[in-house]
Design an enzyme around this catalytic site. Sequence first.
Site, PDB file in Angstrom:
ATOM      1  N   CYS A   1       0.940  -1.120  -0.023  1.00  0.00           N
ATOM      2  CA  CYS A   1      -0.001   0.059  -0.084  1.00  0.00           C
ATOM      3  C   CYS A   1       0.885   1.283  -0.229  1.00  0.00           C
ATOM      4  O   CYS A   1       0.378   2.361   0.045  1.00  0.00           O
ATOM      5  CB  CYS A   1      -0.991   0.048   1.195  1.00  0.00           C
ATOM      6  SG  CYS A   1       0.099   0.378   2.661  1.00  0.00           S
TER       7      CYS A   1
HETATM    8  N1  PPS Z   1      -3.780   1.282   8.477  1.00  0.00           N
HETATM    9  C1  PPS Z   1      -2.757   1.228   9.110  1.00  0.00           C
HETATM   10  N2  PPS Z   1      -2.590   1.663  10.250  1.00  0.00           N
HETATM   11  C2  PPS Z   1      -1.344   1.540  10.861  1.00  0.00           C
HETATM   12  N3  PPS Z   1      -0.385   0.400  10.504  1.00  0.00           N
HETATM   13  C3  PPS Z   1      -0.594  -0.067   9.274  1.00  0.00           C
HETATM   14  C4  PPS Z   1      -1.696   0.231   8.599  1.00  0.00           C
HETATM   15  N4  PPS Z   1      -1.664  -0.988   7.446  1.00  0.00           N
HETATM   16  C5  PPS Z   1      -0.693  -1.433   7.738  1.00  0.00           C
HETATM   17  N5  PPS Z   1      -0.024  -1.197   8.636  1.00  0.00           N
HETATM   18  C6  PPS Z   1       1.325  -1.702   9.245  1.00  0.00           C
HETATM   19  O1  PPS Z   1       1.732  -2.655   8.120  1.00  0.00           O
HETATM   20  C7  PPS Z   1       1.772  -3.882   8.693  1.00  0.00           C
HETATM   21  C8  PPS Z   1       1.329  -4.788   7.500  1.00  0.00           C
HETATM   22  O2  PPS Z   1       0.012  -4.574   6.944  1.00  0.00           O
HETATM   23  P1  PPS Z   1      -0.587  -5.201   5.918  1.00  0.00           P
HETATM   24  O3  PPS Z   1      -0.065  -6.781   5.499  1.00  0.00           O
HETATM   25  O4  PPS Z   1      -2.099  -5.102   6.036  1.00  0.00           O
HETATM   26  O5  PPS Z   1       0.014  -4.511   4.243  1.00  0.00           O
HETATM   27  S1  PPS Z   1      -0.304  -3.186   3.809  1.00  0.00           S
HETATM   28  O6  PPS Z   1       0.875  -2.405   4.659  1.00  0.00           O
HETATM   29  O7  PPS Z   1      -1.456  -2.547   4.218  1.00  0.00           O
HETATM   30  O8  PPS Z   1      -0.033  -3.297   2.539  1.00  0.00           O
HETATM   31  C9  PPS Z   1       0.577  -3.716   9.796  1.00  0.00           C
HETATM   32  O9  PPS Z   1       0.754  -5.073  10.507  1.00  0.00           O
HETATM   33  P2  PPS Z   1      -0.200  -5.270  11.540  1.00  0.00           P
HETATM   34  O10 PPS Z   1       0.249  -4.608  12.890  1.00  0.00           O
HETATM   35  O11 PPS Z   1      -0.244  -6.848  11.629  1.00  0.00           O
HETATM   36  O12 PPS Z   1      -1.632  -4.710  11.099  1.00  0.00           O
HETATM   37  C10 PPS Z   1       1.101  -2.554  10.337  1.00  0.00           C
HETATM   38  O13 PPS Z   1       2.465  -2.607  10.932  1.00  0.00           O
END
Ligand code: PPS
Length: 297
Positions: free
Chosen positions: A256
């Site tokens: 993203c």
């Molecule tokens: N919206 C939002 N807010 C805060 N942090 C976020 C967000 N989207 C992604 N992340 C960070 O990226 C980690 C991997 O997320 P994803 O595997 O969903 O991938 S992506 O980043 O959306 O491409 C994700 O890991 P998790 O903590 O397991 O959610 C976060 O560290």
Amino acid sequence: MPESTAPQVSSFSATFTPAHLKFINAKLEKLSPEKIIEWAMISLPGLIQTTAFGPTGLVILDMINRIHIDNQSAANSGYNTRRHPVPLIFIDTLYHFQETLDLAQRVQDHYNIPLKVYKPLNCETTADFESQYGQQLWETDDLSYDYLVKVEPGRRAYQELGAQAVISGRRRSQKGDRAHLDILEIESGTGLLKLNPLATWSFQQVWTYLRAYQVPFNALLDQGYRSIGDWHSTKPASNPDDERSGRWEGKQKSECGLHVDYFKMRAEFQATQKKKQALLASREAAAAAAVAPAVQA
Ligand SMILES: Nc1ncnc2c1ncn2[C@@H]1O[C@H](COP(=O)(O)OS(=O)(=O)O)[C@@H](OP(=O)(O)O)[C@H]1O
């Protein structure tokens, strides 16, 4: 063009040579995730956790919480190696599933922790966002969409919190760009440290932990979803061997923008905005030229 503040360049990592980073990573590879997190809480200034409340981030959050509890008992017994608190941030893109927003609330209640929520600049609601940028921007200009809903709010959060090191929930078993992820990375350009304490874990290990410690998780996981982002680009995983197969299905894309080169992403966003403005100006000029003869007549 949304730009809240000048981009931050972290100074702490400037003391790290590539050899130093390699040495630290070799040490971290031998530690358990709990020990990696504990090391970071003691050693890395300006440490924060960013989470979309994915299963990995929830495990990390639970581990941080346990370390804090241990910290209190350690302090009581005179053991004075201080584990710093880790602020928690969530970027609310305004396009999350309701289940994710419900989970954010459940997690805050469960751990009794404050959550810092960042949204697209000057937007409180989806309607605010769409009145400025139109509907379904992700269909017409997904780079600008990613920049506006994720990258800029994330960077604003790091800036406001003085973050020098950010814990993320990425893992090697998520494949793609993540297959060779280091546990500790230095983000190119900004120097921000990124810590991926569960880099070596499989989805099964994450899932086992969540169940064993009764960590709250997203209700969508029970419906076949494995990796959960915005509702318009997330489906249940279509390939059981690829937990991110439900993200941006049918598109080339697999990230993203949050974990790519920030300055490159910002430059591409700015170039896109310039092109859009130039196109708009030329359309307005053409429309004015078409009206002018009629007015003169
Ligand atoms: N919206 C939002 N807010 C805060 N942090 C976020 C967000 N989207 C992604 N992340 C960070 O990226 C980690 C991997 O997320 P994803 O595997 O969903 O991938 S992506 O980043 O959306 O491409 C994700 O890991 P998790 O903590 O397991 O959610 C976060 O560290």
